[in-house]
Design a protein around this motif. Structure first.
Motif, PDB file in Angstrom:
ATOM      1  N   GLU A 679     -85.788 105.585  51.833  1.00 38.64           N
ATOM      2  CA  GLU A 679     -86.870 105.383  52.794  1.00 38.64           C
ATOM      3  C   GLU A 679     -87.120 106.681  53.566  1.00 38.64           C
ATOM      4  OE1 GLU A 679     -86.559 100.667  54.129  1.00 38.64           O
ATOM      5  OE2 GLU A 679     -85.852 102.264  55.465  1.00 38.64           O
ATOM      6  N   ASN A 682     -90.309 104.122  57.775  1.00 39.01           N
ATOM      7  CA  ASN A 682     -90.210 102.685  58.010  1.00 39.01           C
ATOM      8  C   ASN A 682     -90.796 102.453  59.396  1.00 39.01           C
ATOM      9  OD1 ASN A 682     -89.568 100.065  58.668  1.00 39.01           O
ATOM     10  ND2 ASN A 682     -87.450 100.170  57.938  1.00 39.01           N
ATOM     11  N   LEU A 722     -93.487 100.747  54.541  1.00 45.27           N
ATOM     12  CA  LEU A 722     -92.366 101.549  54.062  1.00 45.27           C
ATOM     13  C   LEU A 722     -92.869 102.591  53.078  1.00 45.27           C
ATOM     14  CD1 LEU A 722     -89.825  98.690  53.168  1.00 45.27           C
ATOM     15  CD2 LEU A 722     -89.937  99.984  55.309  1.00 45.27           C
TER      16      LEU A 722
END
Length: 727
Positions: A679, A682, A722
């Motif tokens: 990620e 986020n 995301l």
């Protein structure tokens, strides 16, 4: 009694005294007569006028007054006078002054300039028209020139001649309709306007269309200022504007970004260079876009009703101060885009309307030349001189201030003759259609000139219809803009984001439909000032739900914006979730940053900008279909979307958006390549004010899903976006 002359008639004297003479150079100044060289001067308020040698000051002659007038004339020694003469004037007020005779100087415009101005092909008309500091025959002054072909008489008036229209009556160059004069002694900082006697006998006081500087409202005069020196376009600036570059624009109204002295005063250009520029740089934006900074009479128009298209507004300082602002932005690695308004202009008496007593800059027929919505006048694009004025203006800002681009306002209103008009309220074009063919021709020419003369600069169309080929080259039948605002995406997205999440499944197509045309033009995705005024509220005010959901929804919207194909634009205040609707009469609510939620939104925008610039997949193929691929577009029940953004080298960013406040755990997602996924964004992160549902790094498994041979299983946070990259 002064000598008689066949060139000097009683009618000439009376016309001069009434400021009605259309050819003052035929009467005033030095003239050969049968008796020798005669010098004539119109000197209202003079008691005595003597002619002296310019260099030595030796007296050459005392001129005699013509009875009942302010005209003085007399014979002078020809040889000495031709070497240069001045006037020694004793005024009725008791003081004396030494003046040069403006009527002894040659033409201001060269023959090539006259030809090109008449033809409407002068690339840089601002180098000749307007007010230019010059030195002629060793005398310093200002060369004035103004287009007013239907005027009976034009004078330049100012502090330097007590605003007396008899003192500097101008010469008409009939071939191009331009009036000109060299006015000795006029200098930088002097105020001036043009006094125009129309064919109907009206006396009009007009601002110079080419003025480089102007007085602050309510003043209407122009101010003599040097022509800014050319600014080269460095290669790096051109590269920063390219289709494959990351372009993230911070849109600003300079008068209301911040204020000083308890909100009562604007920051000036230099203060903005010291505060706004580093702020925008720190936030990770690549460009600053300014609402129109061309001179305008009414603050409430935000600059969109300009009068001085060649003058940076004096509200924030001088032209030199504005140039300093642009230089500061460039030194910080930021591009500068100006909102530019060639679509219309206000009806203020000192402006372009009815300029020489006729509809000169505007269409004469109000069905073509008047905007009912805005109560403004529409440029007459059929006139070569008007097109030349506007094309030259575009090049002027790019060349002389070094700005990087122009966002052209209200293009749709230019393209269609029936724009915001009912049947019978508009005039069809020559082919019977609704398109404004002259405006289309103007836009193509403007973009062609910018492309040739200022390669690397960009033009951006605010165009709200489906007019074809806005960003195609003119030679391919397009308008030639580099970018176009994606108004359809903006309207659909904000409508969807403003819908209660429980009902979003019924509006799923508002997200998916945009990809049907996302690559038909080179798009900019705008969340602009237009979306936070006139009762629309603020960006966060559009979000449904309680306070937590509003902040989460706004962060989600921004994550989706930065992931979607197209360049980015965000209006000031949106980056920290300004609560109040934008008010141009006061500064932004910076005190909100004392609260964590607003700080979190601002931190997210900074991080989005940095990630956007760092990963080519998020910007390199913005305008090509190969840069986007849907993974999930049919999860209607859960309002989840997922897609892949691609770079030229095959690099990918995987994006997942959840538009409901319900977290989706154990969500299997097909991925384009096998590997570890990390990620990088986020929007539900705790650091941004979110709930902290996340995944860190996940490994793909060889389980086919969403048409891919590999997939990952993730938790999708509520109201969040995301972004994943291959670790």
């Amino acid at each position: 009694m002064p000598p008689s002359s066949p060139f000097l008639q009683a009618a000439d004297i009376q016309a001069l005294m009434r400021a009605e003479h259309g050819d003052p150079f035929a009467v005033l100044g030095p003239h050969e007569t049968a008796d020798g060289l005669e010098v004539r001067a119109l000197m209202p308020g003079a008691r005595q006028v003597a002619v002296v040698h310019s260099r030595t000051g030796w007296p050459l002659s005392i001129l005699a007054r013509h009875e009942g007038s302010d005209l003085f004339s007399g014979l002078v020694p020809a040889a000495e006078a031709r070497m240069g003469y001045s006037f020694q004037v004793d005024w009725e007020t008791g003081h004396a002054s030494r003046l040069e005779d403006p009527y002894r100087f040659p033409f201001v415009l060269g023959e090539t300039d006259v030809w090109l101005l008449a033809e409407g092909t002068h690339l840089r008309p601002w180098e000749r028209l307007g007010a230019h500091l010059r030195e002629i025959d060793g005398v310093k002054g200002v060369a004035f020139a103004v287009w007013a072909p239907n005027a009976r008489r034009v004078s330049v008036v100012g502090d330097f001649n007590n605003w007396d229209g008899r003192r500097h009556m101008m010469r008409l160059r009939r071939e191009c309709g331009v009036w000109e004069i060299f006015a000795p002694h006029v200098a930088t900082g002097d105020s001036y306007e043009f006094e125009i006697l129309s064919a109907r006998g009206e006396v009009l006081r007009k601002a110079d269309p080419f003025a480089f500087s102007s007085q602050l409202r309510p003043g209407t005069a122009c101010v003599v200022a040097p022509l800014p020196a050319p600014v080269p376009m460095p290669a790096g600036r051109a590269e920063a504007n390219a289709h494959g570059a990351p372009i993230s624009v911070y849109e600003v109204h300079l008068g209301s970004w911040r204020r000083k002295h308890h909100g009562q005063e604007w920051l000036d250009y230099r203060e903005l260079a010291d505060t706004l520029v580093p702020y925008v740089r720190d936030m990770g934006f690549t460009h600053i876009e300014l609402l129109p900074i061309t001179e305008h009479p009414f603050d409430g128009s935000w600059g969109y009703q300009p009068i001085g298209l060649y003058a940076p507004t004096s509200r924030f300082g001088t032209p030199g101060d504005f140039r300093h602002f642009v230089e500061a932005a460039h030194a910080a690695g930021l591009g500068v885009i100006l909102d530019w308004v060639p679509a219309h202009f206000p009806t203020d008496a000192h402006g372009l309307g009815n300029f020489d007593g006729t509809a000169l800059y505007e269409y004469a027929d109000p069905r073509e030349g008047f905007h009912n919505d805005w109560q403004t006048l529409i440029f007459n694009y059929a006139r070569t001189e008007v097109r030349n004025y506007l094309v030259g203006n575009a090049l002027y800002w790019l060349e002389r201030y070094g700005v990087d681009g122009l966002r052209v306002d209200a293009v749709a209103s230019m393209l269609y003759r029936d724009y915001s008009r009912k049947a019978g309220e508009w005039v069809p074009n020559a082919q019977g259609g609704r398109e404004n063919l002259e405006a289309i021709d103007f836009l193509r020419r403007m973009n062609r000139v910018v492309g040739v003369e200022r390669p690397g600069a960009v033009t951006i169309a605010e165009e709200s219809t489906s007019f074809p080929g806005v960003t195609r080259p003119p030679e391919d039948g397009g308008l030639g803009f580099h970018y176009k605002w994606n108004m359809g995406w903006m309207n659909d997205t904000l409508a969807y984001a403003g819908t209660d999440p429980v009902y979003r499944k019924h509006h799923h197509q508002q997200i998916t439909f945009g990809l049907m045309y996302a690559h038909s033009e080179n798009f900019v995705l705008p969340l602009s000032h237009d979306e936070v005024v006139h009762g629309k509220g603020s960006m966060i005010g559009r979000m449904p739900g309680d306070e937590w959901q509003k902040f989460a929804g706004l962060r989600n919207l921004y994550g989706y914006l930065w992931a979607y194909p197209g360049k980015k634009l965000l209006f000031m205040g949106g980056e920290f979730a300004q609560y109040a609707e934008w008010n141009a009469d006061r500064g932004l609510d910076w005190h909100l940053l004392e609260h964590a939620g607003h700080q979190g939104v601002r931190r997210l925008v900074r991080d989005l900008n940095n990630v956007y610039q760092h990963f080519p997949a998020l910007h390199e193929l913005d305008h090509e279909g190969a840069g986007f691929e849907w993974l999930v577009h049919d999860d209607v029940a859960q309002s989840v979307f997922a897609f892949v953004r691609r770079a030229r080298d095959g690099g990918v960013v995987v994006v997942v958006c959840n538009f409901t406040p319900v977290p989706r755990h154990d969500y299997r997602l097909g991925v384009p390549v096998a590997g570890s996924y990390r990620e990088v964004i986020n929007t539900d992160g705790v650091v941004y004010g979110g709930s902290g549902v996340g995944n860190g790094v996940v490994e793909s498994s060889p389980v086919g899903w969403h048409g891919k041979s590999d997939s990952i299983v993730i938790s999708v946070p509520p109201l969040a976006t995301l972004m994943w990259v291959v670790a």
